[in-house]
Design a protein around this motif. Structure first.
Motif, PDB file in Angstrom:
ATOM      1  N   VAL A  50      37.247  37.348  42.747  1.00 49.24           N
ATOM      2  CA  VAL A  50      38.560  37.184  43.384  1.00 49.24           C
ATOM      3  C   VAL A  50      38.846  38.357  44.319  1.00 49.24           C
ATOM      4  CG1 VAL A  50      41.059  37.054  42.973  1.00 49.24           C
ATOM      5  CG2 VAL A  50      39.490  35.773  41.521  1.00 49.24           C
ATOM      6  N   SER A  51      38.471  39.553  43.903  1.00 47.09           N
ATOM      7  CA  SER A  51      38.679  40.735  44.739  1.00 47.09           C
ATOM      8  C   SER A  51      37.908  40.622  46.054  1.00 47.09           C
ATOM      9  CB  SER A  51      38.243  41.983  43.972  1.00 47.09           C
ATOM     10  OG  SER A  51      38.397  43.121  44.762  1.00 47.09           O
ATOM     11  N   LYS A  52      36.645  40.196  45.980  1.00 45.00           N
ATOM     12  CA  LYS A  52      35.849  40.013  47.202  1.00 45.00           C
ATOM     13  C   LYS A  52      36.454  38.939  48.097  1.00 45.00           C
ATOM     14  CE  LYS A  52      31.386  41.362  45.295  1.00 45.00           C
ATOM     15  NZ  LYS A  52      30.055  40.895  44.905  1.00 45.00           N
ATOM     16  N   LEU A  53      36.933  37.872  47.468  1.00 39.67           N
ATOM     17  CA  LEU A  53      37.534  36.777  48.221  1.00 39.67           C
ATOM     18  C   LEU A  53      38.784  37.268  48.964  1.00 39.67           C
ATOM     19  CD1 LEU A  53      37.502  33.260  47.816  1.00 39.67           C
ATOM     20  CD2 LEU A  53      39.763  34.044  47.210  1.00 39.67           C
ATOM     21  N   LEU A  54      39.653  37.966  48.257  1.00 40.30           N
ATOM     22  CA  LEU A  54      40.872  38.488  48.889  1.00 40.30           C
ATOM     23  C   LEU A  54      40.541  39.468  50.012  1.00 40.30           C
ATOM     24  CD1 LEU A  54      43.167  39.101  45.803  1.00 40.30           C
ATOM     25  CD2 LEU A  54      43.524  37.437  47.635  1.00 40.30           C
ATOM     26  N   THR A  55      39.625  40.372  49.742  1.00 40.87           N
ATOM     27  CA  THR A  55      39.246  41.376  50.737  1.00 40.87           C
ATOM     28  C   THR A  55      38.695  40.727  51.999  1.00 40.87           C
ATOM     29  OG1 THR A  55      38.759  42.947  48.977  1.00 40.87           O
ATOM     30  CG2 THR A  55      37.835  43.418  51.139  1.00 40.87           C
ATOM     31  N   SER A  56      37.821  39.752  51.825  1.00 45.54           N
ATOM     32  CA  SER A  56      37.218  39.117  53.003  1.00 45.54           C
ATOM     33  C   SER A  56      38.256  38.332  53.794  1.00 45.54           C
ATOM     34  CB  SER A  56      36.055  38.211  52.601  1.00 45.54           C
ATOM     35  OG  SER A  56      36.503  37.142  51.800  1.00 45.54           O
ATOM     36  N   PHE A  57      39.164  37.650  53.112  1.00 43.22           N
ATOM     37  CA  PHE A  57      40.208  36.907  53.815  1.00 43.22           C
ATOM     38  C   PHE A  57      41.118  37.850  54.604  1.00 43.22           C
ATOM     39  CE2 PHE A  57      40.501  32.730  51.143  1.00 43.22           C
ATOM     40  CZ  PHE A  57      39.209  32.407  51.528  1.00 43.22           C
ATOM     41  N   VAL A  58      41.486  38.955  53.985  1.00 40.52           N
ATOM     42  CA  VAL A  58      42.369  39.914  54.658  1.00 40.52           C
ATOM     43  C   VAL A  58      41.657  40.573  55.832  1.00 40.52           C
ATOM     44  CG1 VAL A  58      43.624  42.088  54.369  1.00 40.52           C
ATOM     45  CG2 VAL A  58      43.822  40.291  52.628  1.00 40.52           C
ATOM     46  N   GLU A  59      40.400  40.944  55.640  1.00 42.29           N
ATOM     47  CA  GLU A  59      39.651  41.594  56.715  1.00 42.29           C
ATOM     48  C   GLU A  59      39.400  40.676  57.902  1.00 42.29           C
ATOM     49  OE1 GLU A  59      36.130  43.023  54.770  1.00 42.29           O
ATOM     50  OE2 GLU A  59      37.109  44.875  54.121  1.00 42.29           O
ATOM     51  N   SER A  60      39.485  39.366  57.696  1.00 40.80           N
ATOM     52  CA  SER A  60      39.268  38.426  58.794  1.00 40.80           C
ATOM     53  C   SER A  60      40.384  38.516  59.843  1.00 40.80           C
ATOM     54  CB  SER A  60      39.193  36.993  58.269  1.00 40.80           C
ATOM     55  OG  SER A  60      40.485  36.505  57.918  1.00 40.80           O
ATOM     56  N   LEU A  61      41.556  38.979  59.427  1.00 46.90           N
ATOM     57  CA  LEU A  61      42.744  39.083  60.283  1.00 46.90           C
ATOM     58  C   LEU A  61      43.147  37.742  60.900  1.00 46.90           C
ATOM     59  CD1 LEU A  61      42.023  42.464  62.088  1.00 46.90           C
ATOM     60  CD2 LEU A  61      43.430  42.060  60.058  1.00 46.90           C
ATOM     61  N   GLN A  64      45.402  31.998  59.092  1.00 47.87           N
ATOM     62  CA  GLN A  64      45.126  30.986  58.070  1.00 47.87           C
ATOM     63  C   GLN A  64      44.618  31.627  56.779  1.00 47.87           C
ATOM     64  OE1 GLN A  64      41.910  28.355  59.104  1.00 47.87           O
ATOM     65  NE2 GLN A  64      41.933  27.329  57.129  1.00 47.87           N
ATOM     66  N   TRP A  65      43.666  32.558  56.898  1.00 49.57           N
ATOM     67  CA  TRP A  65      43.076  33.166  55.713  1.00 49.57           C
ATOM     68  C   TRP A  65      43.991  34.220  55.107  1.00 49.57           C
ATOM     69  CZ3 TRP A  65      40.230  29.692  54.143  1.00 49.57           C
ATOM     70  CH2 TRP A  65      39.456  28.933  55.007  1.00 49.57           C
ATOM     71  N   LEU A  66      44.801  34.864  55.926  1.00 47.82           N
ATOM     72  CA  LEU A  66      45.806  35.786  55.381  1.00 47.82           C
ATOM     73  C   LEU A  66      46.810  35.020  54.517  1.00 47.82           C
ATOM     74  CD1 LEU A  66      46.437  38.067  58.477  1.00 47.82           C
ATOM     75  CD2 LEU A  66      45.417  38.765  56.299  1.00 47.82           C
ATOM     76  N   GLU A  67      47.217  33.839  54.984  1.00 51.32           N
ATOM     77  CA  GLU A  67      48.136  33.014  54.198  1.00 51.32           C
ATOM     78  C   GLU A  67      47.491  32.539  52.904  1.00 51.32           C
ATOM     79  OE1 GLU A  67      49.356  29.924  56.893  1.00 51.32           O
ATOM     80  OE2 GLU A  67      50.848  31.210  57.863  1.00 51.32           O
ATOM     81  N   LYS A  68      46.217  32.193  52.953  1.00 52.65           N
ATOM     82  CA  LYS A  68      45.501  31.777  51.738  1.00 52.65           C
ATOM     83  C   LYS A  68      45.438  32.941  50.743  1.00 52.65           C
ATOM     84  CE  LYS A  68      43.785  27.615  52.955  1.00 52.65           C
ATOM     85  NZ  LYS A  68      44.120  26.373  52.329  1.00 52.65           N
ATOM     86  N   ALA A  69      45.154  34.134  51.251  1.00 50.25           N
ATOM     87  CA  ALA A  69      45.085  35.315  50.385  1.00 50.25           C
ATOM     88  C   ALA A  69      46.436  35.575  49.734  1.00 50.25           C
ATOM     89  CB  ALA A  69      44.629  36.535  51.186  1.00 50.25           C
ATOM     90  N   TYR A  70      47.492  35.469  50.504  1.00 53.65           N
ATOM     91  CA  TYR A  70      48.837  35.678  49.973  1.00 53.65           C
ATOM     92  C   TYR A  70      49.145  34.645  48.889  1.00 53.65           C
ATOM     93  CZ  TYR A  70      53.891  36.151  49.728  1.00 53.65           C
ATOM     94  OH  TYR A  70      55.169  36.318  49.271  1.00 53.65           O
ATOM     95  N   GLY A  71      48.806  33.384  49.147  1.00 54.18           N
ATOM     96  CA  GLY A  71      49.033  32.315  48.173  1.00 54.18           C
ATOM     97  C   GLY A  71      48.243  32.528  46.895  1.00 54.18           C
ATOM     98  N   LEU A  72      47.025  33.025  47.040  1.00 49.82           N
ATOM     99  CA  LEU A  72      46.185  33.295  45.885  1.00 49.82           C
ATOM    100  C   LEU A  72      46.810  34.384  45.008  1.00 49.82           C
ATOM    101  CD1 LEU A  72      42.364  33.462  46.073  1.00 49.82           C
ATOM    102  CD2 LEU A  72      43.607  35.031  44.631  1.00 49.82           C
ATOM    103  N   VAL A  73      47.321  35.435  45.645  1.00 49.63           N
ATOM    104  CA  VAL A  73      47.963  36.520  44.892  1.00 49.63           C
ATOM    105  C   VAL A  73      49.209  35.997  44.179  1.00 49.63           C
ATOM    106  CG1 VAL A  73      49.162  38.733  45.100  1.00 49.63           C
ATOM    107  CG2 VAL A  73      47.020  38.355  46.332  1.00 49.63           C
ATOM    108  N   GLU A  74      50.004  35.189  44.872  1.00 48.56           N
ATOM    109  CA  GLU A  74      51.186  34.596  44.238  1.00 48.56           C
ATOM    110  C   GLU A  74      50.789  33.756  43.034  1.00 48.56           C
ATOM    111  OE1 GLU A  74      53.315  32.394  47.265  1.00 48.56           O
ATOM    112  OE2 GLU A  74      54.924  33.881  47.178  1.00 48.56           O
TER     113      GLU A  74
END
Length: 177
Positions: A50-61, A64-74
């Protein structure tokens, strides 16, 4: 008309590997598809995945993926967070001890050996799983125990019986909070 329905059984460990491979290859659509399959099967993948998934989504800038990362954390904070986090912590530490990977004779391993899960930690985490209904995580912990040398005791056997009997929580054991 008779038709066949093909059901493909998935292995959670295989899905975790698929997630990690898709992350490394920056195939985020596939990453998200594998992640959703994992959630449907048994809830969140291991913390490291999960940490790798979040990091990669955030680093993509990418929005769409930032929103997915935020939703995953929620989503992670909405689950029975304490029980889930306790089990995840024990599982992550246990992965280091499985199959004798940590040499207790090395002085450099002393701090890690001090963190090795014991019966008390496992009992507390399992009771939390039972209380919050995260039985799949409890089963993962039970599967890990023999591989890291945690012995079964009377309390653990009682909790295991409730988990495998479909107990609805600690209330079925007569425990009130």
């Amino acid at each position: 008309m008779a038709g066949r329905i093909l059901v493909q059984a998935r292995d959670p460990a295989k899905l975790s590997m698929d997630i990690q491979n898709a992350i490394e290859e920056r195939r985020f659509n596939d990453t998200w598809k594998f992640y959703e399959q994992h959630i449907q099967m048994e809830n969140f993948p291991r913390k490291s995945v999960v940490s790798k998934l979040l990091t990669s989504f955030v680093e993509s800038l990418d929005v769409q993926w930032l929103e997915k990362a935020y939703g995953l954390v929620e989503q992670a904070f909405e689950e029975a967070p304490r029980a889930y986090l306790a089990v995840e912590l024990i599982l992550e530490i246990s992965y280091l001890f499985q199959d004798g990977m940590v040499d207790p004779r090395k002085k450099s391993n002393a701090p890690l050996i001090a963190m090795k899960p014991n019966n008390t930690a496992v009992n507390i985490a399992l009771a939390g799983c039972l209380l919050f209904g995260t039985t799949r995580k409890a089963e993962q912990l039970l599967d890990m125990m023999p591989r890291v040398g945690v012995k079964f005791d009377a309390n653990l056997l009682i909790v295991m019986a409730h988990i495998y009997s479909g107990g609805t929580g600690l209330k079925s054991m007569g425990v009130e909070l």
